[in-house]
Design an enzyme around this catalytic site. Structure first.
Site, mmCIF file in Angstrom:
data_model
loop_
_atom_site.group_PDB
_atom_site.id
_atom_site.type_symbol
_atom_site.label_atom_id
_atom_site.label_comp_id
_atom_site.label_asym_id
_atom_site.label_seq_id
_atom_site.Cartn_x
_atom_site.Cartn_y
_atom_site.Cartn_z
ATOM 1 N N ARG A 162 0.823 -1.201 0.000
ATOM 2 C CA ARG A 162 0.000 0.000 0.000
ATOM 3 C C ARG A 162 0.855 1.248 0.000
ATOM 4 O O ARG A 162 0.540 2.231 -0.642
ATOM 5 C CB ARG A 162 -0.930 0.005 1.215
ATOM 6 N N TYR A 163 1.912 1.223 0.792
ATOM 7 C CA TYR A 163 2.788 2.388 0.920
ATOM 8 C C TYR A 163 3.977 2.221 -0.005
ATOM 9 O O TYR A 163 4.346 1.100 -0.369
ATOM 10 C CB TYR A 163 3.277 2.494 2.367
ATOM 11 N N ARG B 275 7.249 -0.014 1.740
ATOM 12 C CA ARG B 275 7.147 -1.131 2.681
ATOM 13 C C ARG B 275 5.946 -2.003 2.340
ATOM 14 O O ARG B 275 4.955 -1.526 1.790
ATOM 15 C CB ARG B 275 7.061 -0.636 4.125
ATOM 16 N N CYS C 274 -2.716 -18.593 14.622
ATOM 17 C CA CYS C 274 -2.330 -17.847 15.814
ATOM 18 C C CYS C 274 -2.596 -18.736 17.017
ATOM 19 O O CYS C 274 -3.527 -19.544 16.982
ATOM 20 C CB CYS C 274 -3.161 -16.582 15.975
ATOM 21 N N CYS D 263 -7.987 -13.785 18.417
ATOM 22 C CA CYS D 263 -8.534 -12.610 19.099
ATOM 23 C C CYS D 263 -9.879 -12.282 18.482
ATOM 24 O O CYS D 263 -9.998 -12.171 17.269
ATOM 25 C CB CYS D 263 -7.594 -11.426 18.942
ATOM 26 N N CYS E 236 -10.069 -9.473 15.931
ATOM 27 C CA CYS E 236 -9.096 -9.500 14.835
ATOM 28 C C CYS E 236 -9.655 -8.861 13.568
ATOM 29 O O CYS E 236 -10.764 -9.152 13.138
ATOM 30 C CB CYS E 236 -8.675 -10.923 14.519
ATOM 31 N N ARG F 230 -8.427 -9.326 10.650
ATOM 32 C CA ARG F 230 -8.298 -10.244 9.512
ATOM 33 C C ARG F 230 -9.107 -11.504 9.738
ATOM 34 O O ARG F 230 -8.727 -12.594 9.300
ATOM 35 C CB ARG F 230 -6.837 -10.618 9.307
ATOM 36 N N ASP G 143 -11.322 -1.024 13.532
ATOM 37 C CA ASP G 143 -11.738 -0.769 12.157
ATOM 38 C C ASP G 143 -13.145 -1.314 11.921
ATOM 39 O O ASP G 143 -13.849 -1.693 12.848
ATOM 40 C CB ASP G 143 -10.714 -1.313 11.171
ATOM 41 N N ASP H 190 -7.172 3.294 10.619
ATOM 42 C CA ASP H 190 -6.774 2.707 9.342
ATOM 43 C C ASP H 190 -7.950 2.934 8.408
ATOM 44 O O ASP H 190 -9.012 2.338 8.581
ATOM 45 C CB ASP H 190 -6.449 1.216 9.520
ATOM 46 N N LYS I 25 -3.041 4.537 7.191
ATOM 47 C CA LYS I 25 -3.241 5.025 8.554
ATOM 48 C C LYS I 25 -3.294 6.551 8.581
ATOM 49 O O LYS I 25 -2.429 7.197 8.013
ATOM 50 C CB LYS I 25 -2.095 4.530 9.432
HETATM 51 C C1 LIG Z 1 0.370 -0.511 8.963
HETATM 52 C C2 LIG Z 1 0.858 -0.899 7.663
HETATM 53 C C3 LIG Z 1 2.207 -0.726 7.329
HETATM 54 C C4 LIG Z 1 3.212 -0.124 8.281
HETATM 55 O O1 LIG Z 1 2.894 1.189 8.566
HETATM 56 P P1 LIG Z 1 3.861 2.060 9.487
HETATM 57 O O2 LIG Z 1 3.122 3.354 9.682
HETATM 58 O O3 LIG Z 1 5.135 2.225 8.748
HETATM 59 O O4 LIG Z 1 4.064 1.325 10.768
HETATM 60 C C5 LIG Z 1 2.602 -1.126 6.072
HETATM 61 N N1 LIG Z 1 1.742 -1.647 5.183
HETATM 62 C C6 LIG Z 1 0.439 -1.813 5.477
HETATM 63 C C7 LIG Z 1 -0.463 -2.380 4.451
HETATM 64 C C8 LIG Z 1 -0.043 -1.451 6.724
HETATM 65 O O5 LIG Z 1 -1.334 -1.632 7.024
HETATM 66 S S1 SF4 Z 2 -5.139 -10.002 16.146
HETATM 67 FE FE1 SF4 Z 2 -5.657 -11.579 14.587
HETATM 68 S S2 SF4 Z 2 -3.696 -11.994 13.543
HETATM 69 FE FE2 SF4 Z 2 -3.197 -10.952 15.470
HETATM 70 S S3 SF4 Z 2 -2.830 -12.598 16.961
HETATM 71 FE FE3 SF4 Z 2 -4.979 -12.011 17.151
HETATM 72 S S4 SF4 Z 2 -6.088 -13.421 15.796
HETATM 73 FE FE4 SF4 Z 2 -3.922 -13.505 15.219
#
Ligand SMILES: *Cc1c(COP(=O)(O)O)cnc(C)c1O
Ligand code: SF4
Length: 388
Positions: free
Chosen positions: A132-133, A136, A145, A149, A152, A154, A313, A350, A357
């Protein structure tokens, strides 16, 4: 008044050392051999996955009983004995319990909820990478996991055996990183990457270290919270060969701040990892400045730096955890200036759909009066500064 002592106390009395003393409660596992209890494999094998097993630890509420069944095929339950023993057996509102035991509210999908709240799929050049960025990427290496959680983000992927990251997917992700020289920072995520074996983790970080343009890796893991024994001396000494590695973890409540967790974080810091915390703001768990401050002070004593406070989110099934943004802003206001700046994380949302973010900052009354900026300090007192 007595004179202050002139000699330092014995080492055990010094800064924060109480944090690492003793052991947290073991609930129904009081008789388990110490070697088993502190063996992460034993913990994994004895995870709580059924109502019957949960009943050994807590007295489930009627809602929890129904929720466990109703959520089984969407987002199953799994709780390590270590984490389960931190739960209050009599209080369904216990903050550890809220994070780990299914709740009927998870079945409610509110208007505006999204299956993929962060638009991660839309930014997936290959399966297993979100880019996305500019510089990174997020690299998903597993969907497992130790504890699932309930909040979560995801949910749609994590814990789903059908979507387990295959060897193929790992290779595709690695190839993508190798082919993209702009990627200088790789967030190894999942699921929880520490669900992989020592050998595979070592190989993975080793391969990333071989990529000339990858300057740093972040290992995003909740194991220090849910299964601190996973961070064995053996694993830590293998991973430290691939520095710089940043460990990003996820503590949300003081109940999780145990001696075992403190020892785990200190071991990581001693091994040269830079350790940071990403807290999620959760209604009924940590939507209170005193709670956040207590966790953050404890984290700093273990040399773990509070990094982000996430607004929950719009993932489906977590709406009951959401707080108004005003609550998060109030927490930030109560921290900044009143305690160490290092205890004040960035409060971020987010952006739904994949905007990334966005920082949320309390209003310090910033305004312009002719050629002067006017604002308030943390105590609400007014100050001025030339605008140009
Ligand atoms: C959070 C996130 C990052 C890292 O973001 P930082 O602000 O650098 O910590 C990188 N890629 C994605 C898709 C993210 O959601
Ligand atoms: S937040 Fe989601 S990905 Fe992270 S440890 Fe918990 S269940 Fe696993």
């Amino acid at each position: 008044m007595s004179a202050p002592p002139t000699t330092p106390g014995p080492p055990a009395q010094r800064r924060g050392d109480l944090d690492v003393q003793g052991c947290s409660p073991r609930g129904p596992w009081a008789d388990v051999d110490e070697r088993d209890w502190t063996d992460w494999r034993w913990q994994q094998q004895h995870r709580i996955r059924t109502l019957r097993q949960l009943e050994r630890v807590v007295d489930p509420s009627p809602g929890e009983v129904r929720a466990i069944e109703a959520t089984a095929d969407r987002f199953r339950m799994a709780i390590t004995p270590y984490y389960a023993a931190l739960m209050d057996p009599d209080d369904p509102e216990c903050p550890v319990r809220r994070q780990a035991v299914p709740h009927l509210d998870e079945l409610t999908v509110r208007e505006g909820d999204l299956a993929d709240p962060l638009g991660e799929e839309g930014y997936m050049p290959v399966p297993g990478i979100t880019h996305r960025y500019p510089d990174r990427v997020l690299y998903y290496v597993t969907h497992n996991c130790p504890v699932y959680c309930r909040h979560c983000t995801r949910k749609r992927k994590v814990a789903d055996p059908r979507s387990a990251a295959s060897h193929d997917q790992l290779d595709l992700g690695m190839a993508y990183i190798q082919d993209h020289p702009e990627v200088r920072d790789v967030l190894v995520s999942g699921g929880d990457p520490l669900s992989l074996s020592d050998d595979r983790l070592d190989a993975l970080l080793g391969a990333l270290a071989q990529v000339p343009h990858v300057e740093m890796v972040r290992l995003c893991t909740r194991n220090p919270v849910t299964l601190p024994f996973r961070l064995t001396e053996a694993l830590v000494s293998r991973l430290r060969a691939h520095q710089p590695v940043f460990v990003h973890t996820h503590f949300n409540h003081p109940r999780e701040c145990t001696p075992e967790a403190a020892r785990c974080l200190r071991m990581l810091a001693d091994a040269g990892f830079s350790v940071a915390n990403q807290m999620v703001l959760l209604r009924g768990v940590n939507d209170d400045a005193d709670v956040v401050r207590e966790v953050n002070h404890w984290l700093l004593r273990q040399r773990c730096r509070p990094y982000y406070l996430f607004q929950a989110d719009l993932a489906e099934g977590i709406s009951h955890f959401r707080t108004p943004v005003a609550v998060g802003l109030e927490i930030l206001r109560a921290l900044r200036g009143h305690t160490s700046g290092m205890a004040s994380p960035h409060y971020v949302i987010d952006a739904p759909g994949g905007g990334g973010k966005i920082p949320l900052v309390p209003d310090y009354g910033l305004r312009r009066e002719q050629d002067t900026l006017v604002f308030e300090n943390y105590l609400g007192q007014t100050y001025r500064y030339p605008a140009d």
